[in-house]
Design a protein around this motif. Structure first.
Motif, mmCIF file in Angstrom:
data_model
loop_
_atom_site.group_PDB
_atom_site.id
_atom_site.type_symbol
_atom_site.label_atom_id
_atom_site.label_comp_id
_atom_site.label_asym_id
_atom_site.label_seq_id
_atom_site.Cartn_x
_atom_site.Cartn_y
_atom_site.Cartn_z
ATOM 1 N N LEU A 120 6.959 0.624 -4.243
ATOM 2 C CA LEU A 120 6.724 1.241 -2.939
ATOM 3 C C LEU A 120 6.472 2.719 -3.219
ATOM 4 N N LEU A 121 5.256 3.170 -2.926
ATOM 5 C CA LEU A 121 4.910 4.572 -3.175
ATOM 6 C C LEU A 121 4.812 5.287 -1.841
ATOM 7 N N VAL A 122 5.704 6.237 -1.648
ATOM 8 C CA VAL A 122 5.752 6.933 -0.363
ATOM 9 C C VAL A 122 5.663 8.435 -0.591
ATOM 10 N N SER A 123 4.459 8.970 -0.419
ATOM 11 C CA SER A 123 4.293 10.405 -0.662
ATOM 12 C C SER A 123 3.709 11.053 0.590
ATOM 13 N N GLY A 124 3.281 12.310 0.428
ATOM 14 C CA GLY A 124 2.711 13.016 1.566
ATOM 15 C C GLY A 124 1.324 12.497 1.910
ATOM 16 N N GLY A 125 0.612 11.988 0.918
ATOM 17 C CA GLY A 125 -0.760 11.556 1.146
ATOM 18 C C GLY A 125 -0.954 10.049 1.151
ATOM 19 N N HIS A 126 0.002 9.290 0.612
ATOM 20 C CA HIS A 126 -0.175 7.843 0.477
ATOM 21 C C HIS A 126 1.090 7.065 0.800
ATOM 22 N N THR A 127 0.891 5.872 1.349
ATOM 23 C CA THR A 127 1.975 4.892 1.467
ATOM 24 C C THR A 127 1.391 3.596 0.955
ATOM 25 N N LEU A 128 1.918 3.107 -0.151
ATOM 26 C CA LEU A 128 1.340 1.922 -0.792
ATOM 27 C C LEU A 128 2.439 0.978 -1.253
ATOM 28 N N LEU A 129 2.175 -0.315 -1.137
ATOM 29 C CA LEU A 129 3.013 -1.323 -1.774
ATOM 30 C C LEU A 129 2.126 -1.956 -2.835
ATOM 31 N N VAL A 130 2.579 -1.937 -4.070
ATOM 32 C CA VAL A 130 1.727 -2.379 -5.172
ATOM 33 C C VAL A 130 2.465 -3.375 -6.056
ATOM 34 N N GLN A 131 1.764 -4.415 -6.451
ATOM 35 C CA GLN A 131 2.319 -5.291 -7.486
ATOM 36 C C GLN A 131 1.886 -4.709 -8.823
ATOM 37 N N VAL A 132 2.846 -4.401 -9.662
ATOM 38 C CA VAL A 132 2.554 -3.764 -10.946
ATOM 39 C C VAL A 132 2.875 -4.747 -12.069
ATOM 40 N N ASP A 133 1.847 -5.223 -12.749
ATOM 41 C CA ASP A 133 2.071 -6.177 -13.840
ATOM 42 C C ASP A 133 2.132 -5.481 -15.194
ATOM 43 N N GLY A 134 1.635 -4.265 -15.253
ATOM 44 C CA GLY A 134 1.640 -3.493 -16.495
ATOM 45 C C GLY A 134 0.893 -2.204 -16.189
ATOM 46 N N ILE A 135 0.764 -1.338 -17.188
ATOM 47 C CA ILE A 135 0.042 -0.089 -16.954
ATOM 48 C C ILE A 135 -1.427 -0.399 -16.675
ATOM 49 N N GLY A 136 -1.916 0.084 -15.565
ATOM 50 C CA GLY A 136 -3.309 -0.173 -15.196
ATOM 51 C C GLY A 136 -3.538 -1.541 -14.587
ATOM 52 N N GLN A 137 -2.479 -2.317 -14.376
ATOM 53 C CA GLN A 137 -2.638 -3.643 -13.755
ATOM 54 C C GLN A 137 -1.974 -3.620 -12.382
ATOM 55 N N TYR A 138 -2.762 -3.178 -11.422
ATOM 56 C CA TYR A 138 -2.218 -2.934 -10.099
ATOM 57 C C TYR A 138 -2.927 -3.763 -9.035
ATOM 58 N N ARG A 139 -2.127 -4.365 -8.156
ATOM 59 C CA ARG A 139 -2.706 -5.056 -7.015
ATOM 60 C C ARG A 139 -2.066 -4.449 -5.773
ATOM 61 N N VAL A 140 -2.894 -3.818 -4.927
ATOM 62 C CA VAL A 140 -2.351 -3.201 -3.724
ATOM 63 C C VAL A 140 -2.041 -4.305 -2.706
ATOM 64 N N LEU A 141 -0.763 -4.380 -2.310
ATOM 65 C CA LEU A 141 -0.328 -5.420 -1.375
ATOM 66 C C LEU A 141 -0.423 -4.927 0.063
ATOM 67 N N GLY A 142 -0.252 -3.640 0.232
ATOM 68 C CA GLY A 142 -0.303 -3.082 1.588
ATOM 69 C C GLY A 142 -0.418 -1.580 1.508
ATOM 70 N N GLU A 143 -0.965 -0.985 2.574
ATOM 71 C CA GLU A 143 -1.068 0.477 2.595
ATOM 72 C C GLU A 143 -1.083 0.983 4.020
ATOM 73 N N SER A 144 -0.950 2.274 4.177
ATOM 74 C CA SER A 144 -0.923 2.809 5.531
ATOM 75 C C SER A 144 -2.336 2.852 6.110
ATOM 76 N N LEU A 145 -2.451 2.410 7.344
ATOM 77 C CA LEU A 145 -3.756 2.409 7.995
ATOM 78 C C LEU A 145 -4.047 3.769 8.614
ATOM 79 N N ASP A 146 -3.015 4.596 8.739
ATOM 80 C CA ASP A 146 -3.235 5.951 9.287
ATOM 81 C C ASP A 146 -2.389 6.960 8.509
ATOM 82 N N ASP A 147 -1.372 7.524 9.149
ATOM 83 C CA ASP A 147 -0.570 8.552 8.466
ATOM 84 C C ASP A 147 0.246 7.958 7.321
ATOM 85 N N ALA A 148 0.386 8.710 6.255
ATOM 86 C CA ALA A 148 1.303 8.313 5.181
ATOM 87 C C ALA A 148 2.729 8.602 5.654
ATOM 88 N N ALA A 149 3.714 7.969 5.001
ATOM 89 C CA ALA A 149 5.108 8.145 5.423
ATOM 90 C C ALA A 149 5.514 9.626 5.388
#
Ligand code: KG4
Ligand code: ZN
Length: 348
Positions: free
Chosen positions: A133-162
């Motif tokens: 779960l990545l929650v910063s000023g510019g992004h809100t993302l839920l990512v499946q991380v299988d390894g470095i560089g192996q990312y699948r975005v599961l969900g993200e903010s449709l408007d404001d980041a958290a």
């Protein structure tokens, strides 16, 4: 491998030295908060100019602190995006030039990859695969991380980041910039039973987020109840109660989506990173949720939740070790999806 990392994507200049054998050797940060405070937010041009002034002195400082000679640096890592383009170009230009001068390879790091790998700098690092779960000023993302560089975005903010939602709500409550920590402090004085704010999008399937409606709900509640309140203490309590309700709603919404992500991926490790992961109520709520599902939660130490050079040095080191490095020319990528990244040395 000893890597010097440079982070200049927004309003902090961060420089660090990471050593793959000995761990983090030195880390220094210059925050631009005072510079931007009077404008109520980040002024991009001022940010770039300040990075120009601060980066090289910080490079010298981490070399001194680590007791490392320039000749011992074996690679350079700098944030190549996403972020403010002028600010990014400062770090990229300095990183690339130092690499050229010292005849070592350089690699441009994705800022959010830096955040999501930051908990790996801790004593008990998470093993792959995990949900992040990545929650910063510019992004809100839920990512499946299988390894470095192996990312699948599961969900993200449709408007404001958290973090953006925290900052904007803090502004409504007349708190300074950056608003997240100030709002969290005010929420401590709030009565959790006075209001219950909506948890946006939890009744819909999926793992996307939307925080702008919650921000508007907060604004309307404030305007409606504040009218006619002249007593300072009463107004102060109203603000604190609203801050508390807002914070509870954000933490709860994020926890619900994390539960879904763990259930849908069948994974049992959750990494939480980015500025808002410093929020204690969010941590408490996520730990509670993870406890119910026998999942383990990993956070960076507090100073590495927000932007820092250590996470860039670490992420860059992993990529350099895998043989990745950039050709001499350099650029910056202000908008950059995590899913465009490739596995270092492998098929993405
Ligand atoms: O990751 P970060 O340093 O920068 C970006 O990549 O955007 O995150 C900064 C964000 C800001 O929105 C700030 O208000 C928020 O993180 N933040 C917090 C807390 N500490 C920082 N939000 C809520 N509670 C906190 N304790
Ligand atoms: Zn960040």
């Amino acid at each position: 491998m000893i890597v010097l990392g440079i982070e200049t994507s927004c309003d902090e200049t961060g420089v660090a030295i990471y050593d793959s054998e000995r761990g983090l050797r030195a880390d220094a940060l210059h925050s631009q908060v005072d510079l931007h405070a009077e404008y109520g937010g980040v002024v991009p041009e001022l940010a770039s100019r300040d990075h120009v002034r601060k980066t090289l002195p910080l490079v010298q400082r981490v070399l001194d602190d680590a007791g490392v000679e320039k000749s011992e640096i074996q690679g350079l890592a700098y944030t190549a995006g996403p972020g403010l383009v002028g600010a990014l170009l400062v770090g990229a230009a300095i990183g690339r030039s130092l690499a050229y001068a010292w005849a070592v390879p350089a690699v441009g790091v994705h800022h959010m990859e830096g955040h999501l790998l930051a908990p790996m700098l801790e004593v008990d690092p998470p093993a792959f695969p995990f949900v992040a779960l990545l929650v910063s000023g510019g992004h809100t993302l839920l990512v499946q991380v299988d390894g470095i560089g192996q990312y699948r975005v599961l969900g993200e903010s449709l408007d404001d980041a958290a973090g953006e939602a925290f900052d904007k709500t803090a502004k409504l409550l007349s708190l300074g910039y950056p608003g997240g920590p100030a709002l969290a402090a005010l929420a401590e004085q709030g009565d959790p039973k006075r209001f219950r704010f909506p948890r946006p999008m939890v009744d819909r399937p999926g793992m996307d987020f939307s925080f702008s409606g919650l921000k508007t709900f907060t604004m309307n509640t404030l305007r409606e109840l504040e009218t006619g309140v002249t007593d300072q203490a009463e107004r102060g309590q109203l603000h604190a109660d609203i801050a508390r309700a807002f914070e509870e709603a954000v933490a709860d919404t994020l926890a619900i989506k994390c539960r879904r992500a763990l259930q849908e991926t069948g994974l049992s490790r959750l990494v939480v990173a980015g500025g808002v992961s410093a929020n204690q109520r969010l941590r408490h709520r996520l730990n509670e949720e993870a406890g119910k599902h026998a999942a383990q939660v990993f956070y960076p130490r507090l100073e590495f939740c927000t932007d820092n050079g250590a996470m860039i040095a670490f992420a860059g080191c992993q990529r350099l070790l895998a043989g990745q490095h950039e050709p001499l020319g350099f650029g910056a990528t202000p908008r950059w999806s995590l899913e465009e990244l490739e596995q270092p040395g492998g098929q993405g």
